[in-house]
Design an enzyme around this catalytic site. Sequence first.
Site, PDB file in Angstrom:
ATOM      1  N   SER A 112      49.767  49.225  62.555  1.00  0.00           N
ATOM      2  CA  SER A 112      50.446  50.129  63.469  1.00  0.00           C
ATOM      3  C   SER A 112      51.610  50.831  62.784  1.00  0.00           C
ATOM      4  O   SER A 112      51.974  50.490  61.665  1.00  0.00           O
ATOM      5  CB  SER A 112      50.903  49.376  64.723  1.00  0.00           C
ATOM      6  OG  SER A 112      51.724  48.306  64.368  1.00  0.00           O
ATOM      7  N   CYS A 113      52.174  51.795  63.483  1.00  0.00           N
ATOM      8  CA  CYS A 113      53.255  52.642  62.969  1.00  0.00           C
ATOM      9  C   CYS A 113      54.326  51.812  62.284  1.00  0.00           C
ATOM     10  O   CYS A 113      54.747  50.822  62.847  1.00  0.00           O
ATOM     11  CB  CYS A 113      53.874  53.440  64.118  1.00  0.00           C
ATOM     12  SG  CYS A 113      55.306  54.426  63.655  1.00  0.00           S
ATOM     13  N   PRO A 114      54.818  52.196  61.111  1.00  0.00           N
ATOM     14  CA  PRO A 114      54.506  53.429  60.367  1.00  0.00           C
ATOM     15  C   PRO A 114      53.470  53.234  59.262  1.00  0.00           C
ATOM     16  O   PRO A 114      53.289  54.141  58.452  1.00  0.00           O
ATOM     17  CB  PRO A 114      55.860  53.754  59.733  1.00  0.00           C
ATOM     18  CG  PRO A 114      56.408  52.404  59.367  1.00  0.00           C
ATOM     19  CD  PRO A 114      55.921  51.460  60.455  1.00  0.00           C
TER      20      PRO A 114
END
Lengths: 81, 189
Positions: free
Chosen positions: A17-19
């Site tokens: 997941s982000c980033p």
Amino acid sequence: MSAEFDTAETLDVKGASCPMPVLKTKSATDGLDPGDILEVLATDSGSMSDIDGWASGTGGVELVDQIEDGDVYRHYIRKTE
Amino acid sequence: MSTDTSDASIDDAPSRAELAARIEDLEESLGATTEDDTKKMSIIATKGTLDMAYPPLILASTAAAFGYDVTVFHTFWGLEILHEERSKDLKLSSVGNPNMPVPNVVAAIPGMDRVTTKMMERRIDDNDTASIAELIETSLDMGVEFQACQMTIELMEYDEDDFYDEVTTGVGAATALQEMADADIQLLV
């Protein structure tokens, strides 16, 4: 679904997941030659907007296409210089 | 030098060669100002709880992926993020945080921070969210400059060796201000 692009490399960031999808995409494009296309496989739904934003805000790369393929988001990025 | 009469201004008008030289000069100075078009970001990180360690690291690493020059100046509790040992054990406080699933009166019970921190750590793990250590290492690989405020190092009685090797020490407010003045984006977290 097979890509209609001649991809030089595939980066699998499914689950991340982000980033991390953007960071790993950036690192993967560093190793490409101009003209090469990188395929990125992600499950992060934010990657559609994030990879688009990253590619348009960064020199030397361009977004070729983004495909929503079930749970997987496929991104195609060309190294331009 | 110039006068109002049109005849005189024709006489004073620069020659073609002079104009060409002037254009060349201008182009040269324009080139000098636009030569370095690398964007810069400067972040001041002041918090050291698990939740507040994420925003500066996520933004710093992502900006580096955009090709920005990134400097993160860590001061006060922000130093915890650069402390090699302590950064692996950052805590989450549930006191005063209405978004936490426990009321303040429970959150204040000794040991509750440990419980809520464990809860958050499990979620981070389950969600495949990057760990703080992973974000620091990735940021360093991508060229992010981490700076540790010298005054706070001394205030907290830390040793320069306590920090990640690549961390810049011996810097203060003037350095941070200079970085901010040069930056396109400045953030205080």
